[in-house]
Design a protein around this motif. Structure first.
Motif, PDB file in Angstrom:
ATOM      1  N   VAL A 206      38.991  59.127 -26.791  1.00 59.69           N
ATOM      2  CA  VAL A 206      39.430  60.263 -28.410  1.00 59.69           C
ATOM      3  C   VAL A 206      38.042  59.905 -29.199  1.00 59.69           C
ATOM      4  N   ALA A 207      37.248  58.699 -29.359  1.00 65.75           N
ATOM      5  CA  ALA A 207      36.263  59.772 -30.106  1.00 65.75           C
ATOM      6  C   ALA A 207      35.204  60.376 -29.844  1.00 65.75           C
ATOM      7  N   ALA A 208      34.952  60.279 -28.219  1.00 62.44           N
ATOM      8  CA  ALA A 208      33.498  60.995 -27.247  1.00 62.44           C
ATOM      9  C   ALA A 208      34.694  62.563 -27.773  1.00 62.44           C
TER      10      ALA A 208
ATOM     11  N   GLN B 279      44.006  44.947  -7.388  1.00 58.53           N
ATOM     12  CA  GLN B 279      42.386  45.094  -7.968  1.00 58.53           C
ATOM     13  C   GLN B 279      42.797  47.124  -8.423  1.00 58.53           C
ATOM     14  N   ARG B 280      43.710  47.650  -7.775  1.00 53.07           N
ATOM     15  CA  ARG B 280      44.193  49.099  -8.518  1.00 53.07           C
ATOM     16  C   ARG B 280      44.844  48.929  -9.444  1.00 53.07           C
ATOM     17  N   ASP B 281      45.674  47.448 -10.387  1.00 55.53           N
ATOM     18  CA  ASP B 281      46.081  47.739 -11.445  1.00 55.53           C
ATOM     19  C   ASP B 281      44.652  47.683 -12.307  1.00 55.53           C
ATOM     20  N   ALA B 282      43.490  47.526 -12.538  1.00 54.64           N
ATOM     21  CA  ALA B 282      42.528  47.572 -12.764  1.00 54.64           C
ATOM     22  C   ALA B 282      41.800  49.065 -13.951  1.00 54.64           C
TER      23      ALA B 282
ATOM     24  N   LEU C  56      43.276  52.155 -21.037  1.00 50.84           N
ATOM     25  CA  LEU C  56      44.051  52.020 -21.924  1.00 50.84           C
ATOM     26  C   LEU C  56      43.173  51.441 -22.998  1.00 50.84           C
ATOM     27  N   PHE C  57      42.499  50.243 -22.384  1.00 52.62           N
ATOM     28  CA  PHE C  57      40.940  49.622 -22.835  1.00 52.62           C
ATOM     29  C   PHE C  57      40.806  50.814 -23.410  1.00 52.62           C
ATOM     30  N   GLY C  58      40.188  51.596 -22.797  1.00 56.01           N
ATOM     31  CA  GLY C  58      38.709  52.177 -23.322  1.00 56.01           C
ATOM     32  C   GLY C  58      39.143  53.623 -24.204  1.00 56.01           C
TER      33      GLY C  58
END
Length: 407
Positions: free
Chosen positions: A395-397, A379-382, A388-390
């Protein structure tokens, strides 16, 4: 308009009001020989006397063909495997019956040396397109006769009067004026009070399903078995396609499964209101989708859902005999390699509820899905995955904040 001279016509003939009148009308109008073709696709009628009726009405020859198994295995089940549903509700029963019937019209026209084919579809409906696109795809040289686009008979009442004046026996009456189409996949109803979309269908409309209120108070549990996306068994008993559908229609109908009330967009541009009964087809559709949830990976299932919309349009529009439909079938065939297994369903007062599913190709792993500790998923991999997914959101924020500060 001068009518093209024809010598021999092959008519798609149901023996109902429209085609009975059309048979006589073609002979009177064109002065030609008429051969009838009646396809048994599971419409639930006794067809034993239809050949005699056609001959008595003026046909020179009458074919009566048992197409029930081909209808299911080559048309209904491929559509089922594709997941195609037109406008969220309609399982396309009439849509893929027409290309099958038209195909045999063409075959018989070639065998009998006919130079024309005819159908009883109105000029406002979809079926005229489905028949005639099949003619164009399989025998473009044939002349097409479509009486509803030619004659001056203005409606069902006029046809009843025409039939009575010429001694043609028909089952319809001015009191029972619904237009119905039935096969093993469904039963459709149009006309009468159904033309008002606000008017609720009366119980007299329905023919093969009980109302949910009158359905049994006790639920019934059934198990449907599939092999490569094709339905093959009921409650562990392997059954031929026609028997399987007949049993599912009976069971589903008893529990009020598959009643559909739809205002749909016809291909010709208008909206129409149809009421459908599709008990067995609904059971199979629910079960098949449930098995796919278990056996298809995410990307394949999501992409297949997108193509299913296009597949439904092709079938509804009468584009069965096209390269695109064949190409989509090739894609579907690959997706169905692992769609083998069983689905358990509970039928209760109009509801078809999945309660279990299993497959030797299941992609579900209890070890992975558990909320407890496991040796495969750390679960630590999440945290890194989420970062990365977010990243685009972050960056936009940050850039928005930077612009706001600088201004």
């Amino acid at each position: 308009m001068t009518k093209k001279r024809v010598n021999k016509v092959v008519l798609a003939y149901s023996g109902g009001l429209d085609t009975s009148v059309i048979l006589k009308w073609i002979k009177e109008t064109y002065g030609c020989e008429v051969i009838t073709v009646t396809a048994d696709v599971g419409q639930g009628e006794d067809l034993s006397g239809i050949e005699a009726k056609a001959l008595a009405t003026g046909a020179s020859k009458a074919y009566v063909l048992d197409l029930k198994e081909e209808f299911l295995t080559q048309y209904a089940f491929p559509v089922l495997r594709s997941g195609a549903v037109y406008e969220r509700k309609y399982l396309l029963g009439t849509s893929f019956a027409r290309p099958l019937i038209a195909k045999y019209q063409v075959e018989i026209a070639k065998r009998e040396g006919a130079d024309a084919v005819a159908h009883g579809c109105t000029g406002k409906g979809n079926d005229q397109v489905r028949f005639e696109l099949t003619y164009k795809a399989l025998a473009p040289e044939l002349t097409v006769i479509a009486p509803w686009r030619e004659w001056d008979l203005s409606g069902r009442e006029a046809l009843l009067e025409y039939a009575a004046s010429r001694g043609i026996p028909v089952a319809q009456s001015k009191e029972n004026i619904y237009s119905r189409d039935q096969n093993l996949w469904h039963l459709s109803h149009e006309g009468g009070e159904l033309e008002d979309p606000w008017q609720a269908p009366s119980e007299r409309v329905y023919q093969i399903t009980a109302s949910p209120q009158a359905a049994p108070d006790q639920p019934e549990e059934i198990v449907i078995g599939f092999e490569h996306g094709y339905p093959v068994s009921l409650n562990g008993e392997r059954l031929p396609p026609v028997t399987l559908m007949e049993r599912l229609n009976a069971i589903g109908g008893q529990h009020g499964i598959g009643r559909i009330d739809l205002v749909e967009n016809r291909l010709v541009g208008m909206k129409s209101r149809g009421v459908y009964e599709q008990p067995g087809a609904t059971i199979l559709s629910v079960a098949h989708k449930e098995l796919e949830h278990l056996t298809l990976d995410r990307e394949t299932m999501h992409f297949k859902d997108q193509l299913a919309l296009k597949y439904a349009e092709l079938v509804y529009y009468g584009l069965w005999y096209t390269p695109l439909r064949e190409a989509l079938d090739a894609f579907v065939d690959v997706t169905q390699r692992t769609v083998t297994g069983e689905v358990r369903l509970m039928l209760y007062k109009g509801n078809c509820i999945p309660t279990g599913r299993r497959s030797p190709y299941s992609l579900y792993s209890m070890e992975l899905a558990t909320f407890g500790a496991d040796a495969i998923y750390d679960q630590r991999d999440a945290e890194g995955f989420i970062n990365l997914f977010g990243l685009p959101l972050k960056v936009a924020a940050l850039l928005a904040k930077q612009r706001s500060t600088s201004s």
